[in-house]
Design a protein around this motif. Sequence first.
Motif, mmCIF file in Angstrom:
data_model
loop_
_atom_site.group_PDB
_atom_site.id
_atom_site.type_symbol
_atom_site.label_atom_id
_atom_site.label_comp_id
_atom_site.label_asym_id
_atom_site.label_seq_id
_atom_site.Cartn_x
_atom_site.Cartn_y
_atom_site.Cartn_z
ATOM 1 N N THR A 54 0.851 -1.204 0.000
ATOM 2 C CA THR A 54 0.000 0.000 0.000
ATOM 3 C C THR A 54 0.884 1.249 0.000
ATOM 4 N N GLU A 57 -0.706 4.773 0.975
ATOM 5 C CA GLU A 57 -0.905 5.087 2.395
ATOM 6 C C GLU A 57 0.367 5.678 2.996
ATOM 7 N N ALA A 115 -4.730 6.307 8.530
ATOM 8 C CA ALA A 115 -3.909 5.719 7.460
ATOM 9 C C ALA A 115 -2.869 4.776 8.046
ATOM 10 N N ARG A 117 -3.187 3.030 10.824
ATOM 11 C CA ARG A 117 -3.894 1.809 11.220
ATOM 12 C C ARG A 117 -4.166 0.920 10.017
ATOM 13 N N ARG A 118 -4.622 1.539 8.924
ATOM 14 C CA ARG A 118 -4.890 0.754 7.716
ATOM 15 C C ARG A 118 -3.622 0.105 7.191
ATOM 16 N N GLN A 119 -2.523 0.841 7.256
ATOM 17 C CA GLN A 119 -1.251 0.309 6.756
ATOM 18 C C GLN A 119 -0.766 -0.857 7.630
ATOM 19 N N GLU A 121 -2.698 -2.839 9.388
ATOM 20 C CA GLU A 121 -3.610 -3.967 9.196
ATOM 21 C C GLU A 121 -3.348 -4.684 7.875
ATOM 22 N N GLY A 122 -2.966 -3.889 6.861
ATOM 23 C CA GLY A 122 -2.807 -4.446 5.514
ATOM 24 C C GLY A 122 -1.477 -4.987 5.309
#
Length: 122
Positions: A54, A57, A115, A117-119, A121-122
């Motif tokens: 990602t 992000e 962002a 957190r998303r990074q 998680e991903g």
Amino acid sequence: MVGMQLALEPMIKQATLWIAWGVEFLAALVIAGAALQASVSVLRILRGRSREATPGERIRIQLGQWLSLGLEFELAADILKTAVSPGWNELGQLAAIVVIRTVLNLFLQRDIAAARRRQEEG
């Protein structure tokens, strides 16, 4: 003693304005550098040279952090300029600027945290 203070006051005001200009210039450099860094990163993605899952992000997080820093420098410059001429009109303008920039910074920090957190998680 009072005469000396009156003689120094214009010089102190001018020095404060120069410092404020320097801080604004630094803010412009920070923001321009952030935009350049983000642009280079985007070009790498478009050319397929990024190996991250990602990369967008990461760019958002970095750009957001630098923009937040630039906003802080801009706020510091505004405070310095208002310190030189603290009339009610200038104080009102500073208050409005502080509120607007603080709200922008809060939303920016919230977006950066989301962002991250998303990074993670991903």
